[in-house]
Write a protein that holds these residues in place. Structure first.
Motif, PDB file in Angstrom:
ATOM      1  N   LEU A 207       0.739  -1.157  -0.067  1.00 35.31           N
ATOM      2  CA  LEU A 207      -0.019  -0.143   0.164  1.00 35.31           C
ATOM      3  C   LEU A 207       0.980   1.247   0.051  1.00 35.31           C
ATOM      4  O   LEU A 207       1.783   1.421   0.671  1.00 35.31           O
ATOM      5  CB  LEU A 207      -1.078   0.086   1.284  1.00 35.31           C
ATOM      6  N   GLN A 208       0.377   2.124  -0.900  1.00 32.67           N
ATOM      7  CA  GLN A 208       0.995   3.264  -0.819  1.00 32.67           C
ATOM      8  C   GLN A 208       0.197   4.548  -1.332  1.00 32.67           C
ATOM      9  O   GLN A 208      -0.870   4.463  -1.912  1.00 32.67           O
ATOM     10  CB  GLN A 208       2.396   3.679  -1.833  1.00 32.67           C
ATOM     11  N   ASN A 209       0.567   5.696  -0.783  1.00 29.56           N
ATOM     12  CA  ASN A 209      -0.312   6.892  -1.239  1.00 29.56           C
ATOM     13  C   ASN A 209      -0.411   7.058  -2.728  1.00 29.56           C
ATOM     14  O   ASN A 209       0.678   6.727  -3.475  1.00 29.56           O
ATOM     15  CB  ASN A 209       0.179   8.129  -0.583  1.00 29.56           C
ATOM     16  N   ASP A 210      -1.591   7.341  -3.329  1.00 28.53           N
ATOM     17  CA  ASP A 210      -1.789   7.441  -4.858  1.00 28.53           C
ATOM     18  C   ASP A 210      -0.958   8.536  -5.287  1.00 28.53           C
ATOM     19  O   ASP A 210      -0.081   7.870  -6.475  1.00 28.53           O
ATOM     20  CB  ASP A 210      -3.066   7.757  -5.151  1.00 28.53           C
ATOM     21  N   ALA A 211      -0.588   9.300  -4.956  1.00 25.76           N
ATOM     22  CA  ALA A 211       0.345  10.419  -5.824  1.00 25.76           C
ATOM     23  C   ALA A 211       1.627  10.005  -5.846  1.00 25.76           C
ATOM     24  O   ALA A 211       2.424  10.217  -6.764  1.00 25.76           O
ATOM     25  CB  ALA A 211       0.079  11.941  -5.394  1.00 25.76           C
ATOM     26  N   THR A 212       2.029   9.419  -4.493  1.00 24.88           N
ATOM     27  CA  THR A 212       3.518   8.886  -4.424  1.00 24.88           C
ATOM     28  C   THR A 212       3.778   7.826  -5.396  1.00 24.88           C
ATOM     29  O   THR A 212       4.703   7.693  -5.934  1.00 24.88           O
ATOM     30  CB  THR A 212       3.709   8.464  -3.141  1.00 24.88           C
ATOM     31  N   SER A 213       2.676   7.073  -5.528  1.00 29.56           N
ATOM     32  CA  SER A 213       2.544   5.854  -6.430  1.00 29.56           C
ATOM     33  C   SER A 213       2.905   6.222  -7.794  1.00 29.56           C
ATOM     34  O   SER A 213       3.495   5.691  -8.586  1.00 29.56           O
ATOM     35  CB  SER A 213       1.436   4.922  -6.295  1.00 29.56           C
ATOM     36  N   ALA A 214       2.313   7.311  -8.279  1.00 30.81           N
ATOM     37  CA  ALA A 214       2.308   7.866  -9.579  1.00 30.81           C
ATOM     38  C   ALA A 214       3.854   8.491  -9.949  1.00 30.81           C
ATOM     39  O   ALA A 214       4.246   8.064 -10.737  1.00 30.81           O
ATOM     40  CB  ALA A 214       1.211   9.156  -9.711  1.00 30.81           C
ATOM     41  N   CYS A 215       4.270   9.101  -8.854  1.00 30.42           N
ATOM     42  CA  CYS A 215       5.595   9.517  -8.852  1.00 30.42           C
ATOM     43  C   CYS A 215       6.754   8.241  -8.947  1.00 30.42           C
ATOM     44  O   CYS A 215       7.630   8.284  -9.744  1.00 30.42           O
ATOM     45  CB  CYS A 215       5.904  10.440  -7.659  1.00 30.42           C
ATOM     46  N   GLY A 216       6.567   7.215  -8.351  1.00 31.18           N
ATOM     47  CA  GLY A 216       7.244   6.101  -8.468  1.00 31.18           C
ATOM     48  C   GLY A 216       7.051   5.450  -9.856  1.00 31.18           C
ATOM     49  O   GLY A 216       7.992   4.802 -10.093  1.00 31.18           O
ATOM     50  N   ALA A 217       5.855   5.506 -10.333  1.00 33.68           N
ATOM     51  CA  ALA A 217       5.962   4.820 -11.707  1.00 33.68           C
ATOM     52  C   ALA A 217       6.591   5.796 -12.746  1.00 33.68           C
ATOM     53  O   ALA A 217       7.194   5.284 -13.671  1.00 33.68           O
ATOM     54  CB  ALA A 217       4.357   5.040 -12.263  1.00 33.68           C
ATOM     55  N   GLU A 218       6.603   7.008 -12.734  1.00 36.79           N
ATOM     56  CA  GLU A 218       7.567   7.818 -13.447  1.00 36.79           C
ATOM     57  C   GLU A 218       9.036   7.442 -13.336  1.00 36.79           C
ATOM     58  O   GLU A 218       9.737   7.548 -14.335  1.00 36.79           O
ATOM     59  CB  GLU A 218       7.396   9.362 -13.222  1.00 36.79           C
ATOM     60  N   LEU A 219       9.376   7.210 -11.993  1.00 36.69           N
ATOM     61  CA  LEU A 219      10.961   6.785 -11.643  1.00 36.69           C
ATOM     62  C   LEU A 219      11.211   5.341 -12.295  1.00 36.69           C
ATOM     63  O   LEU A 219      12.114   5.164 -12.840  1.00 36.69           O
ATOM     64  CB  LEU A 219      10.920   6.820 -10.285  1.00 36.69           C
ATOM     65  N   VAL A 220      10.356   4.370 -12.170  1.00 42.73           N
ATOM     66  CA  VAL A 220      10.549   3.107 -12.415  1.00 42.73           C
ATOM     67  C   VAL A 220      10.336   2.813 -13.971  1.00 42.73           C
ATOM     68  O   VAL A 220      11.147   2.265 -14.816  1.00 42.73           O
ATOM     69  CB  VAL A 220       9.719   2.028 -11.740  1.00 42.73           C
ATOM     70  N   PHE A 221       9.289   3.425 -14.463  1.00 37.62           N
ATOM     71  CA  PHE A 221       8.796   3.063 -16.042  1.00 37.62           C
ATOM     72  C   PHE A 221       8.780   4.246 -17.016  1.00 37.62           C
ATOM     73  O   PHE A 221       9.021   4.248 -18.100  1.00 37.62           O
ATOM     74  CB  PHE A 221       7.269   2.702 -15.974  1.00 37.62           C
ATOM     75  N   GLY A 222       9.207   5.343 -16.445  1.00 32.50           N
ATOM     76  CA  GLY A 222       9.269   6.705 -17.260  1.00 32.50           C
ATOM     77  C   GLY A 222      10.456   7.157 -17.882  1.00 32.50           C
ATOM     78  O   GLY A 222      11.571   6.153 -17.637  1.00 32.50           O
ATOM     79  N   GLN A 223      10.550   8.134 -18.802  1.00 29.34           N
ATOM     80  CA  GLN A 223      11.666   8.521 -19.518  1.00 29.34           C
ATOM     81  C   GLN A 223      12.454   9.803 -18.815  1.00 29.34           C
ATOM     82  O   GLN A 223      12.525  10.724 -19.169  1.00 29.34           O
ATOM     83  CB  GLN A 223      11.346   8.629 -20.863  1.00 29.34           C
TER      84      GLN A 223
END
Length: 408
Positions: A207-223
């Motif tokens: 479980l994680q905060n939703d906006a923090t998770s979005a940031c994590g997606a940018e970090l792991v999967f983003g460019q």
């Protein structure tokens, strides 16, 4: 120094080793996670490349990569022949090596995504609503997971390594702003969604905060390229964000670091207001409704809003001004390289918003700070759900990109 313990085992032990990872003691060891992280970052690497990057001995790297290949996590690529010596054999991630489920619970919709080891979305499901109801959300998860798992073979289903949940902490706090019955929203106060969903799964749930998770997606999967420090804004039903420091997602001791939606900005009559009161898509919807325009497609078709006219034009300008102030304030605390902006919106709207933020920054007195580069996010509308799916991926197979998510 070579850290970690390299595990050995016969080929038939691969599946059992994979499933042993469903508890904390069975996570990949440090060196294995390091190798997987490097291969993910570079696309493919040879044993000599990894030995050079890590300082591990060629023998150790060889054992690790052989074990990861045996476990179905790495695949051999075509040999690359040089001028002298043996050809180099690069290794890449096996897309079918592991699967992850991401659940986003939002104020206007919930989303489930199934991703493979590369982060490619294999299947997805969505539930839209006026406001979230706990019982209906659990029912959606139960039926949605059944649909997602049905797209995988029996062998692939055994490689589902975890489910991550991205949801606003204290979801009940903005009942009035969301236009939801307070008694329904108060139910969230007494529900442990992670524990409830864990009962439905035979793999770990995070479980994680939703906006923090979005940031994590940018970090792991983003460019994000070589960015090591950036502030991240996600514009959903409510605006929020996250912080990346030294290449790692920073969530803070309570998980609320980067709660940018609560940041104070100038409001009407010089009275401070919060970023969520200006830059949220819920604000755009309210303005559209006030002009007689019903806009449910803001939530159901985020890839295409159509022409919303001058109301949307003004919202973009207002949101951009609010974001510019938030960026300036954030940079006064931490010297960020960049400010990244993404959201539940069409790419064309995101581009307009980012351009408007750049223009708004020129009108702010930022003397004494170095204004960061302002750029678009690269993940898009599914950032929160993908960020949720990245929680078990990062926790169990990678090194460095995130801090531990809540598991209890």
């Amino acid at each position: 120094m070579e850290t970690g313990t390299v595990k050995h085992g016969p080929p038939e032990a691969a599946e059992s080793r994979f499933h042993r990872g469903t508890n904390q003691s069975g996570m990949r060891d440090h060196n294995e996670r390091l190798v997987l992280s490097l291969v993910r970052l570079h696309g493919s690497l040879s044993k000599s490349d990894i030995a050079r990057m890590t300082g591990l001995s060629a023998q150790t790297v060889s054992v690790i990569m052989r074990e990861l290949e045996r476990d179905g996590l790495l695949l051999k690529q075509a040999p690359q022949r040089g001028k002298i010596g043996q050809p180099s054999v690069p290794m890449s991630l096996n897309p079918d090596g592991a699967f992850f489920i991401g659940l986003k619970i939002g104020r206007r919709s919930s989303d489930l995504v199934l991703i493979d080891f590369l982060g490619t979305v294999r299947a997805s499901s969505q539930l839209s609503y006026r406001y979230p109801v706990p019982r209906e959300t659990v029912e959606f998860v139960l039926s949605g997971m059944k649909e997602l798992r049905a797209t995988l073979s029996a062998g692939q289903q055994k490689r589902i390594a975890g489910l991550g949940i991205a949801m606003p902490f204290e979801l009940w706090s903005w009942a009035d702003t969301a236009g939801a019955p307070r008694e329904i929203m108060d139910e969230w106060r007494h529900r442990d969604m992670r524990s409830e969903i864990q009962l439905l799964c035979d793999f770990p749930v995070y479980l994680q905060n939703d906006a923090t998770s979005a940031c994590g997606a940018e970090l792991v999967f983003g460019q994000t390229g070589a960015l090591r420090d950036f502030v991240y804004f996600y514009i959903g039903a409510f605006a929020g964000g996250g912080i990346v420091l030294d290449g790692r997602l920073y969530s803070g001791p309570t998980g609320n670091a980067g709660a940018l939606g609560s940041m104070l900005i100038p409001g009407n009559g010089n009275k401070p207001t919060q970023l969520i009161d200006i830059a949220s898509i819920a604000v755009l919807e309210k303005r559209l409704n006030a002009t007689g325009v019903d806009a449910p497609h803001l939530w159901t078709t985020p890839e295409e809003w159509g022409d919303l006219g001058p109301t949307a034009d003004q919202w973009i300008l207002d949101a951009a001004n609010a974001l510019a102030y938030s960026i300036a304030s954030s940079t006064a605390v931490i010297d960020f390289e960049a400010a990244v902006i993404d959201g539940w919106m069409p790419a064309s709207v995101r581009a307009r918003l980012v351009d408007a933020v750049r223009n708004a920054m020129s009108g702010i007195d930022a003397e004494g700070v170095s204004v960061p580069r302002i750029q678009e996010g690269t993940v898009g509308v599914h950032a929160r759900a993908l960020g949720a799916a990245s929680l078990p991926l990062s926790e169990r197979f990678l090194i460095g990109p995130t801090l531990p998510a809540r598991t209890a």
